[in-house]
Enzyme design. Structure first.
Site, PDB file in Angstrom:
ATOM      1  N   HIS A  14     -10.948  -1.373  -4.802  1.00 48.27           N
ATOM      2  CA  HIS A  14     -11.744  -0.859  -3.682  1.00 48.27           C
ATOM      3  C   HIS A  14     -11.657   0.650  -3.536  1.00 48.27           C
ATOM      4  O   HIS A  14     -12.373   1.224  -2.721  1.00 48.27           O
ATOM      5  CB  HIS A  14     -11.263  -1.537  -2.394  1.00 48.27           C
ATOM      6  CG  HIS A  14      -9.857  -1.131  -2.044  1.00 48.27           C
ATOM      7  ND1 HIS A  14      -8.771  -1.517  -2.808  1.00 48.27           N
ATOM      8  CD2 HIS A  14      -9.354  -0.346  -1.058  1.00 48.27           C
ATOM      9  CE1 HIS A  14      -7.672  -0.979  -2.294  1.00 48.27           C
ATOM     10  NE2 HIS A  14      -7.999  -0.277  -1.233  1.00 48.27           N
ATOM     11  N   ASP A  15     -10.768   1.299  -4.268  1.00 51.15           N
ATOM     12  CA  ASP A  15     -10.626   2.756  -4.182  1.00 51.15           C
ATOM     13  C   ASP A  15     -11.303   3.475  -5.337  1.00 51.15           C
ATOM     14  O   ASP A  15     -11.281   4.694  -5.399  1.00 51.15           O
ATOM     15  CB  ASP A  15      -9.140   3.146  -4.216  1.00 51.15           C
ATOM     16  CG  ASP A  15      -8.427   2.820  -2.924  1.00 51.15           C
ATOM     17  OD1 ASP A  15      -9.104   2.710  -1.889  1.00 51.15           O
ATOM     18  OD2 ASP A  15      -7.193   2.671  -2.962  1.00 51.15           O
ATOM     19  N   ASP A  22       0.816  -1.211   0.000  1.00 49.40           N
ATOM     20  CA  ASP A  22       0.000   0.000   0.000  1.00 49.40           C
ATOM     21  C   ASP A  22       0.857   1.271   0.000  1.00 49.40           C
ATOM     22  O   ASP A  22       1.821   1.366   0.757  1.00 49.40           O
ATOM     23  CB  ASP A  22      -0.872  -0.025   1.271  1.00 49.40           C
ATOM     24  CG  ASP A  22      -1.879   1.084   1.308  1.00 49.40           C
ATOM     25  OD1 ASP A  22      -2.808   1.050   0.497  1.00 49.40           O
ATOM     26  OD2 ASP A  22      -1.728   2.006   2.143  1.00 49.40           O
ATOM     27  N   GLU A  35       1.612  -0.538  -4.967  1.00 51.23           N
ATOM     28  CA  GLU A  35       0.587   0.418  -5.395  1.00 51.23           C
ATOM     29  C   GLU A  35       1.315   1.673  -5.867  1.00 51.23           C
ATOM     30  O   GLU A  35       1.974   2.345  -5.082  1.00 51.23           O
ATOM     31  CB  GLU A  35      -0.355   0.764  -4.237  1.00 51.23           C
ATOM     32  CG  GLU A  35      -1.511   1.612  -4.702  1.00 51.23           C
ATOM     33  CD  GLU A  35      -2.261   2.325  -3.587  1.00 51.23           C
ATOM     34  OE1 GLU A  35      -3.404   2.708  -3.825  1.00 51.23           O
ATOM     35  OE2 GLU A  35      -1.704   2.520  -2.495  1.00 51.23           O
TER      36      GLU A  35
HETATM   37  O1  TEU Z   1      -4.546   4.150  -1.338  1.00 53.69           O
HETATM   38  C1  TEU Z   1      -3.520   5.074  -1.515  1.00 53.69           C
HETATM   39  C2  TEU Z   1      -3.683   6.130  -2.494  1.00 53.69           C
HETATM   40  O2  TEU Z   1      -2.709   6.431  -3.129  1.00 53.69           O
HETATM   41  C3  TEU Z   1      -4.881   7.015  -2.673  1.00 53.69           C
HETATM   42  O3  TEU Z   1      -4.692   7.738  -3.838  1.00 53.69           O
HETATM   43  C4  TEU Z   1      -6.125   6.304  -2.793  1.00 53.69           C
HETATM   44  O4  TEU Z   1      -6.424   6.246  -4.163  1.00 53.69           O
HETATM   45  C5  TEU Z   1      -7.256   6.880  -2.037  1.00 53.69           C
HETATM   46  O5  TEU Z   1      -8.302   6.029  -2.283  1.00 53.69           O
HETATM   47  C6  TEU Z   1      -7.651   8.292  -2.313  1.00 53.69           C
HETATM   48  O6  TEU Z   1      -8.996   8.522  -1.940  1.00 53.69           O
HETATM   49  C7  TEU Z   1      -4.309   3.161  -0.392  1.00 53.69           C
HETATM   50  C8  TEU Z   1      -5.471   2.215  -0.221  1.00 53.69           C
HETATM   51  O7  TEU Z   1      -5.698   1.531  -1.403  1.00 53.69           O
HETATM   52  C9  TEU Z   1      -6.656   2.968   0.280  1.00 53.69           C
HETATM   53  O8  TEU Z   1      -7.793   2.161   0.404  1.00 53.69           O
HETATM   54  C10 TEU Z   1      -6.296   3.549   1.626  1.00 53.69           C
HETATM   55  O9  TEU Z   1      -7.352   4.364   2.068  1.00 53.69           O
HETATM   56  C11 TEU Z   1      -5.028   4.363   1.569  1.00 53.69           C
HETATM   57  O10 TEU Z   1      -3.985   3.689   0.878  1.00 53.69           O
HETATM   58  C12 TEU Z   1      -4.513   4.605   2.961  1.00 53.69           C
HETATM   59  O11 TEU Z   1      -3.973   3.432   3.474  1.00 53.69           O
END
Ligand code: TEU
Length: 565
Positions: A336-337, A208, A262
């Protein structure tokens, strides 16, 4: 560089695998408390196996106060109360392995929860051993230079802490303080955790926010003309790659595992640094290209009937395929994002829902790279589009709303926008069958079930040979049977076409032509490929016939076809 000296990763299982991402809180509830859990996943392993996937990626399952659905970990070697126990996990891993399915976990190491014992100690005194595990700005130096937070109500990544008279850094919520990777002891602590899971037999990690772990620890003012999006500055700091190389040396290289980063704010020119096999960092990385196209481009022409630029979409995938160099790409359209893939890149309009879902399935499973499939896209789940703030659960939407309220912004407009952008669109419970709550729980689900579950659910679709679900299974089989669809070179055709996406996949003596119409309008793809002796191996309209064999293919709305040449 001499190719012969390159580290050989051909045939690696993580290249041939199809990854199935499970968001555990929404998959299956087993005890009636309305929250998905590990036992629920165990109960559904037969379904997962029936899909033909190889690897499950589980979003965080560790102990957490759940400020951000588990992305705020308070104990990395314990299971979240709501999800069950360590023995449930061991059983899940054992059963999955018996079925030939691997499991990768989510490694959230840019930040932990503020309820983690280290932070609880650190915030008491500057003399605490753990103080230096985090990033602080002492108040005597004045107000820290602006850093942005994704989830903070005021957007400010610095939070004042009274007992230490200093500010701590949190790129995400105020309950997610960022860890200080410049501290070698902290790094060793994290390696211990990683070994704990690998020694249990876990098959890898999705890492992450990995691009943010290294910080500019002097925290200077950022020139916003150079970095209008400040996270581009916050990512990719100088020590990042040495940290990843150390992690690889000390932990990753000792196990036969999969690592996927990621790639938030990782641009094409930087990606190969992470994934070039000879650099010994990570194996693969996924980028944010699909979101950028969907969020920041408009239609190529009003007549396409879609809201984004297909030309830029094709160019983006082609450039990433190139940029990956000696590494290996990843392909996905949702997670999920991000809102549901069908609502974003296909059509959730009744008329095209099924056909466009099949077209997107074909796209993901015929591209070069490891596919990351977001669970329940295979049954055609789409955005729920809540209208009321009370229905949302995601911190990003809730705090965004609060921010808009404080700024006296237009709340109606904010809510309208969330219908298409909120992460909760992708987090509604799995639609197992047409019974109450879609068979997800006997209790009250933690977030509302999409009312379209009577139409789109796994049970009914399993019985229907023409369903999205069975098309997904068929396409997986096709990919597995033909190495060209995994390893074949990707060659873009008809690049200027604003309706269709066509490409070749070539490997040894096998050649496939894939043609997809991404729009609700009939269109002709001028591929220039003679298909006279071609055989249609998969299609989403049953009555497709090869007519225009001399370099043209006519495709109906969201029609797609794979032709073996
Ligand atoms: O997401 C990290 C991230 O880079 C963000 O841009 C993300 O797209 C976020 O959804 C913006 O609204 C990761 C995880 O995938 C996310 O679910 C977590 O909330 C985040 O890290 C914090 O751990």
């Amino acid at each position: 560089m001499n190719m012969k000296n390159k580290k050989d990763t051909s045939g690696a299982w993580w290249k041939e695998a199809i990854v199935y991402q499970i968001y555990p809180i929404s998959f299956q509830n087993s005890n009636g408390d309305g929250t998905g859990d590990l036992r629920g996943i165990i109960d559904r392993l037969d379904y997962v196996k029936s899909l033909g996937i190889d690897v499950i990626w589980l979003n965080p399952i560790f102990k957490s106060p759940n400020d951000d659905n588990g992305y705020d970990v308070s104990d990395y070697c314990e299971i979240m109360d709501e999800f069950g126990t360590m023995s449930d996990f061991d059983e899940l891993l054992g059963k999955a392995h018996d079925m030939g399915i691997k499991i990768i976990l989510d490694l959230v190491i840019n930040h932990y929860s503020d309820e983690h014992p280290w932070f609880m100690e650190a915030r008491k005194s500057r003399d605490s051993k753990y103080y230096d595990y985090y990033h602080w700005w002492p108040a005597e130096k004045g107000t820290p230079a602006y850093r942005e937070s994704y989830f903070d109500v005021d957007g400010n990544a610095w939070k004042y802490n009274k007992d230490t008279d200093s500010y701590y850094l949190h790129y995400f919520s105020v309950k997610q303080p960022d860890l200080n990777w410049e501290n070698p002891e902290l790094r060793q602590e994290i390696y211990k955790i990683m070994r704990f899971w690998f020694d249990k037999g876990v098959d890898g990690f999705r890492m992450d926010s990995i691009s943010y772990i290294s910080k500019d620890t002097d925290f200077p003012e950022v020139d916003r003309t150079m970095y209008p999006y400040i996270f581009d500055y916050c990512a990719l700091n100088p020590t990042l790659h040495s940290h990843l190389q150390e992690m690889n040396r000390e932990v990753l290289s000792k196990y036969d595992i999969m690592t996927v980063g990621e790639g938030s704010s990782v641009c094409k020119s930087e990606v190969s640094k992470f994934v070039d096999p000879d650099r010994n960092e990570l194996q693969i990385m996924y980028h944010f290209g699909p979101s950028e196209i969907r969020n920041y481009t408009g239609p190529d022409a009003p007549s396409t009937g879609i809201e984004y630029s297909l030309l830029k979409f094709k160019q983006m995938f082609t450039e990433w395929d190139n940029a990956i160099g000696e590494g290996w790409p990843t392909i996905y359209l949702g997670n999920h994002d991000q809102p549901r893939m069908i609502s974003r890149f296909g059509s959730d309009d009744h008329k095209y829902h099924v056909i466009s879902a099949k077209m997107l399935t074909m796209f993901i499973l015929t591209m070069r790279g490891t596919p990351f499939w977001y669970a329940w896209d295979e049954i055609g789940m789409s955005n729920i589009k809540f209208s009321r703030i009370e229905d949302y659960r995601d911190i990003s939407t809730l705090n965004g709303y609060e921010h808009a309220r404080k700024m006296r912004g237009n709340l109606k407009k904010f809510l309208e926008n969330q219908k298409n952008t909120s992460r909760d669109n992708a987090r509604t419970p799995f639609q197992w069958d047409a019974s109450d709550n879609a068979g997800f729980t006997t209790g009250t689900p933690w977030i509302k079930v999409n009312p379209n579950y009577k139409k789109y659910n796994a049970m009914d679709e399993s019985k229907d040979t023409e369903s999205i679900l069975n098309f997904f299974r068929k396409t997986i089989r096709l990919r597995k049977e033909h190495k060209a669809l995994i390893y074949g070179q990707y060659i873009l055709l008809d690049s200027k076409n604003i309706h269709t996406y066509s490409y070749l996949r070539e490997y040894k003596n096998e050649r496939y032509l894939i043609s997809l119409n991404f729009t609700p309008k009939e269109a002709i793809s001028r591929t220039g490929v003679n298909t006279e002796n071609g055989e249609v191996v998969l299609k989403n309209y049953n009555d497709f016939k090869l007519k225009d064999i001399k370099g043209k293919i006519t495709l109906r709305p969201f029609e797609t076809v794979v032709i073996k040449l």
